[in-house]
Write a protein that holds these residues in place. Structure first.
Motif, PDB file in Angstrom:
ATOM      1  N   ALA A  27     -11.067  -4.185  -7.170  1.00 15.04           N
ATOM      2  CA  ALA A  27     -10.340  -2.919  -7.299  1.00 15.04           C
ATOM      3  C   ALA A  27     -11.237  -2.017  -8.184  1.00 15.04           C
ATOM      4  O   ALA A  27     -12.426  -2.299  -8.282  1.00 15.04           O
ATOM      5  N   SER A  28     -10.629  -0.872  -8.300  1.00 12.91           N
ATOM      6  CA  SER A  28     -11.361   0.355  -9.050  1.00 12.91           C
ATOM      7  C   SER A  28     -10.920   0.300 -10.368  1.00 12.91           C
ATOM      8  O   SER A  28     -10.265  -0.522 -11.055  1.00 12.91           O
ATOM      9  N   LEU A  29     -11.587   1.283 -11.052  1.00  9.47           N
ATOM     10  CA  LEU A  29     -10.969   1.752 -12.395  1.00  9.47           C
ATOM     11  C   LEU A  29      -9.821   1.728 -12.722  1.00  9.47           C
ATOM     12  O   LEU A  29      -9.389   0.948 -13.849  1.00  9.47           O
ATOM     13  N   ALA A  30      -8.845   1.894 -11.929  1.00 13.16           N
ATOM     14  CA  ALA A  30      -7.234   1.969 -12.140  1.00 13.16           C
ATOM     15  C   ALA A  30      -6.906   0.421 -12.221  1.00 13.16           C
ATOM     16  O   ALA A  30      -5.959   0.051 -12.927  1.00 13.16           O
ATOM     17  N   SER A  31      -7.458  -0.484 -11.128  1.00 10.58           N
ATOM     18  CA  SER A  31      -6.915  -1.835 -11.343  1.00 10.58           C
ATOM     19  C   SER A  31      -7.254  -2.523 -12.673  1.00 10.58           C
ATOM     20  O   SER A  31      -6.722  -3.389 -13.013  1.00 10.58           O
ATOM     21  N   THR A  64     -12.252   4.012  -5.846  1.00 13.44           N
ATOM     22  CA  THR A  64     -11.401   3.062  -5.095  1.00 13.44           C
ATOM     23  C   THR A  64     -11.556   3.361  -3.735  1.00 13.44           C
ATOM     24  O   THR A  64     -11.604   4.350  -3.020  1.00 13.44           O
ATOM     25  N   ARG A  65     -12.071   2.065  -2.973  1.00 10.49           N
ATOM     26  CA  ARG A  65     -12.021   2.209  -1.477  1.00 10.49           C
ATOM     27  C   ARG A  65     -10.646   2.255  -0.886  1.00 10.49           C
ATOM     28  O   ARG A  65      -9.590   1.733  -1.435  1.00 10.49           O
ATOM     29  N   PRO A  66     -10.599   3.023   0.237  1.00 11.48           N
ATOM     30  CA  PRO A  66      -9.036   3.055   0.658  1.00 11.48           C
ATOM     31  C   PRO A  66      -8.502   1.810   1.076  1.00 11.48           C
ATOM     32  O   PRO A  66      -7.347   1.594   0.856  1.00 11.48           O
ATOM     33  N   SER A  67      -9.291   0.839   1.374  1.00 11.10           N
ATOM     34  CA  SER A  67      -8.698  -0.649   1.810  1.00 11.10           C
ATOM     35  C   SER A  67      -8.094  -1.139   0.389  1.00 11.10           C
ATOM     36  O   SER A  67      -7.339  -2.267   0.456  1.00 11.10           O
ATOM     37  N   ASP A  68      -8.600  -0.801  -0.617  1.00 11.95           N
ATOM     38  CA  ASP A  68      -8.087  -1.250  -1.968  1.00 11.95           C
ATOM     39  C   ASP A  68      -6.646  -0.784  -2.348  1.00 11.95           C
ATOM     40  O   ASP A  68      -6.140  -1.590  -3.463  1.00 11.95           O
ATOM     41  N   PHE A  69      -6.206   0.191  -2.069  1.00 12.27           N
ATOM     42  CA  PHE A  69      -4.900   0.688  -2.607  1.00 12.27           C
ATOM     43  C   PHE A  69      -3.874  -0.079  -2.692  1.00 12.27           C
ATOM     44  O   PHE A  69      -3.194  -0.170  -3.698  1.00 12.27           O
ATOM     45  N   ALA A  70      -3.538  -0.730  -1.575  1.00 13.62           N
ATOM     46  CA  ALA A  70      -2.416  -1.966  -1.638  1.00 13.62           C
ATOM     47  C   ALA A  70      -2.512  -2.892  -2.730  1.00 13.62           C
ATOM     48  O   ALA A  70      -1.672  -3.195  -3.337  1.00 13.62           O
ATOM     49  N   HIS A  71      -3.987  -3.395  -2.814  1.00 11.58           N
ATOM     50  CA  HIS A  71      -4.302  -4.372  -3.977  1.00 11.58           C
ATOM     51  C   HIS A  71      -4.164  -3.852  -5.407  1.00 11.58           C
ATOM     52  O   HIS A  71      -3.603  -4.346  -5.959  1.00 11.58           O
ATOM     53  N   PHE A 142      -1.012  13.454  -3.323  1.00 15.32           N
ATOM     54  CA  PHE A 142      -0.919  12.247  -3.496  1.00 15.32           C
ATOM     55  C   PHE A 142       0.009  11.671  -4.603  1.00 15.32           C
ATOM     56  O   PHE A 142       0.485  12.883  -5.419  1.00 15.32           O
ATOM     57  N   GLY A 143       0.764  10.676  -4.653  1.00 20.62           N
ATOM     58  CA  GLY A 143       1.819  10.149  -5.765  1.00 20.62           C
ATOM     59  C   GLY A 143       1.813   8.769  -5.668  1.00 20.62           C
ATOM     60  O   GLY A 143       1.529   8.144  -4.825  1.00 20.62           O
ATOM     61  N   ALA A 144       2.403   8.264  -6.942  1.00 25.22           N
ATOM     62  CA  ALA A 144       2.622   6.699  -7.297  1.00 25.22           C
ATOM     63  C   ALA A 144       3.745   6.594  -8.107  1.00 25.22           C
ATOM     64  O   ALA A 144       3.906   7.446  -9.010  1.00 25.22           O
ATOM     65  N   ARG A 167      -4.373   7.612 -13.501  1.00 23.95           N
ATOM     66  CA  ARG A 167      -5.693   7.123 -13.083  1.00 23.95           C
ATOM     67  C   ARG A 167      -5.529   6.655 -11.511  1.00 23.95           C
ATOM     68  O   ARG A 167      -6.587   6.859 -10.858  1.00 23.95           O
ATOM     69  N   PHE A 168      -4.658   5.872 -11.076  1.00 24.27           N
ATOM     70  CA  PHE A 168      -4.664   5.522  -9.726  1.00 24.27           C
ATOM     71  C   PHE A 168      -4.462   6.670  -8.769  1.00 24.27           C
ATOM     72  O   PHE A 168      -5.132   6.543  -7.760  1.00 24.27           O
ATOM     73  N   VAL A 169      -3.504   7.840  -9.073  1.00 22.99           N
ATOM     74  CA  VAL A 169      -3.523   8.848  -8.161  1.00 22.99           C
ATOM     75  C   VAL A 169      -5.063   9.697  -8.216  1.00 22.99           C
ATOM     76  O   VAL A 169      -5.357  10.188  -7.276  1.00 22.99           O
ATOM     77  N   ALA A 170      -5.615   9.658  -9.437  1.00 28.24           N
ATOM     78  CA  ALA A 170      -7.085  10.419  -9.462  1.00 28.24           C
ATOM     79  C   ALA A 170      -7.885   9.452  -8.528  1.00 28.24           C
ATOM     80  O   ALA A 170      -8.619  10.092  -8.044  1.00 28.24           O
ATOM     81  N   GLY A 171      -7.851   8.341  -8.531  1.00 30.51           N
ATOM     82  CA  GLY A 171      -8.669   7.371  -7.417  1.00 30.51           C
ATOM     83  C   GLY A 171      -8.265   7.788  -6.017  1.00 30.51           C
ATOM     84  O   GLY A 171      -9.258   7.803  -5.257  1.00 30.51           O
ATOM     85  N   MET A 172      -7.079   7.826  -5.643  1.00 28.89           N
ATOM     86  CA  MET A 172      -6.592   8.326  -4.494  1.00 28.89           C
ATOM     87  C   MET A 172      -7.265   9.512  -4.009  1.00 28.89           C
ATOM     88  O   MET A 172      -8.144   9.664  -3.012  1.00 28.89           O
ATOM     89  N   ARG A 173      -7.401  10.450  -5.154  1.00 22.62           N
ATOM     90  CA  ARG A 173      -8.017  11.853  -4.678  1.00 22.62           C
ATOM     91  C   ARG A 173      -9.269  11.693  -4.477  1.00 22.62           C
ATOM     92  O   ARG A 173     -10.127  12.465  -3.732  1.00 22.62           O
ATOM     93  N   LEU A 174     -10.120  10.923  -5.315  1.00 25.92           N
ATOM     94  CA  LEU A 174     -11.560  10.820  -5.394  1.00 25.92           C
ATOM     95  C   LEU A 174     -12.303  10.152  -3.969  1.00 25.92           C
ATOM     96  O   LEU A 174     -13.017  10.328  -3.371  1.00 25.92           O
TER      97      LEU A 174
END
Length: 509
Positions: A27-31, A64-71, A142-144, A167-174
């Motif tokens: 996962a990314s910083l958000a996870s 975050t990689r696109p494939s990570d978002f659900a995780h 984006f939204g969460a 942080r999660f939404v910021a990761g989506m935007r990046l």
């Protein structure tokens, strides 16, 4: 720190670092921050100080990689023991992650809709409902959001969840830089999603102005023709960067916005006159200019979307996107207004604008049943000698007097109270969580206001008076269902005792 505590602290530190290292692989910083949120209370109790070190280390990690978002979203859900989580704005479609505990279709629909609204207005929304606490944030497109399990989640917990979602939404935007060529489709898709989940007229209008603001990067407002009154134009919604005093404003007939709507043509003003007219004289000069886009339902013009500021390049990307938004918005506002008007007719008295008897009975019954409201007061009010007023001055004057009484009632009630017209000249005021003595004080205040406030008809003052009966639960009745009968009996005694007075129902004992 004693030896056992020191040993536990070191063991937990190793466990925390191992857990964090494992999360970095997936996962990314958000996870990671979501996982730390889950461990935060436990780690804090043992004196661990991992957060500053990890904050510095993780700042350099890739997005975050696109494939990570659900995780990652599921990690956030588990970290806060949330029942459900949502993310919107992904190219592959919106995400919904559910836990093991069943979540109703209505709760899922509501959560997704609130996330869509947060996506549009860019603000954090925290809503406490029977299903749980909804926490949502957004940054268009984006939204969460999370549905926390507790209906009354503690403010620090909700705030922490909102920060993690940011942080999660910021990761989506990046990870998913926005393609401007796709923005018109995004606008249409988000408006459709919001309108599909938000049936209220105000909700659709709010979504429309916020989307318009994102597209044009200017303030936006929606003006709508009044239902059943083609000459009445009101500002229904204004975006966050627009002048908020516009909301509810009646637009004068000679204003550029009114002229554009009645003519059904797009119009641009240059700032020498306010696009909304002169109703707010101290508006900033740069906000007075605007572009008016008529909103249509088929061939019928129902209002306008107004973008404030200098003219928009007609050949630019923003102009094309706004035209797409206007095309979508007209029919959706018309549909939402039809529902709104039908609901108003079903629940409101057409003369006074208060709730009608049917709506009063519905809301009153919600507080009864096997678990009645712990404490409540009910006031019945009857206008004295109303038939004489009607016979002398006519029914138009009678209606005007009823509206006058309704205004005094509305001025006396709190947000949680309910004022209704339940008969010809009879009104009811339902006050949950209000003891009987306090209800009597409110009734006396209303009676005195009716007696001392001047009511005029055709310029001539006429005296008005009213009688009130007040009953309370459980002071007046042991059975909640008998409360209305007790208030009605008290009103009858007030009439018999000479009118223009307040009578209290006797004690149940």
């Amino acid at each position: 720190m004693n030896r056992p505590a020191a040993w536990v602290g070191r063991a937990l530190a190793v466990l925390g670092l191992a857990t964090a290292a494992f999360a970095v692989l997936h996962a990314s910083l958000a996870s990671l921050w979501a996982l730390l949120a889950a461990l935060g209370g436990f780690a804090g109790a043992t004196g661990l100080a991992l957060a500053p070190l990890l904050r510095t280390w993780l700042a350099e990690r890739p997005a975050t990689r696109p494939s990570d978002f659900a995780h990652v979203l599921d990690l956030l859900r588990r970290a806060y023991r949330a029942r459900a989580a949502w993310a919107v704005g992904l190219p592959e479609g919106d995400l919904e992650v559910l836990g093991r505990e069943p979540v109703s279709a209505e709760a899922r629909r509501r959560g997704s809709g609130i996330v869509q609204l947060a996506c549009v207005d860019g603000r954090a929304h925290i809503g406490r409902e029977a299903d749980g606490t909804y926490v949502t944030v957004g940054d268009f497109p984006f939204g969460a959001g999370l549905l926390l399990g507790e209906p009354d989640a503690e403010p620090p917990v909700a705030a922490a969840a909102a920060e993690e979602l940011r942080r999660f939404v910021a990761g989506m935007r990046l990870a998913l830089p926005e393609e401007r060529s796709e923005r018109a489709e995004l606008v249409a898709r988000h408006l459709a999603a919001i309108a599909g989940r938000t049936s209220t007229l105000e909700g659709v209008a709010r979504a429309g102005v916020e989307l318009a603001q994102h597209v044009a990067e200017r303030g936006a407002a929606i003006v709508l023709l009044g239902a059943g009154s083609p000459s009445l134009l009101q500002v229904l919604a204004a975006s966050t960067t627009a002048d908020q005093r516009l909301v509810g404003l009646t637009v004068p007939e000679d204003a550029p916005a009114a002229r554009a709507i009645h003519a059904g043509v797009q119009m641009v003003t240059r700032g020498h006159e306010d696009v909304f007219g002169a109703a707010i004289p101290d508006r900033r000069r740069q906000d007075r200019a605007g572009t008016i886009y008529p909103l249509r339902d088929g061939h019928l013009t129902i209002g306008a979307l107004i973008i404030t500021g200098p003219p928009i390049d007609p050949d630019g990307q923003a102009s094309r996107q706004l035209h797409r938004l206007v095309h979508e918005l007209g029919s959706r506002l018309a549909a939402a207004r039809a529902v709104h008007d039908a609901e108003q007719r079903a629940t409101l008295d057409p003369v006074t604008g208060l709730c009608n008897r049917r709506e009063f009975e519905r809301q009153f019954s919600r507080h009864g049943g096997s678990n009645p409201t712990p404490e409540a007061s009910l006031i019945y009010l009857d206008l004295d000698h109303f038939k004489r007023l009607n016979d002398t001055l006519g029914h138009a004057a009678g209606d005007a007097a009823l509206r006058h009484i309704a205004g005094l009632l509305q001025a006396a009630v709190r947000e949680q109270d309910l004022a209704a017209r339940i008969g010809g000249e009879e009104f009811a005021l339902w006050m949950p969580r209000t003891p009987l003595d306090q209800g009597v004080e409110v009734a006396e205040r209303i009676r005195r206001a009716i007696e001392t406030t001047t009511w005029r008809w055709n310029g001539t003052p006429y005296p008005l008076a009213a009688s009130c009966g007040v009953a309370g639960f459980p002071e007046s009745v042991e059975d909640f269902n008998n409360l209305r009968s007790a208030a009605d009996a008290a009103l009858y005694r007030a009439k018999q005792a000479g009118r223009n007075r307040v009578e209290k129902a006797p004690s149940a004992g």
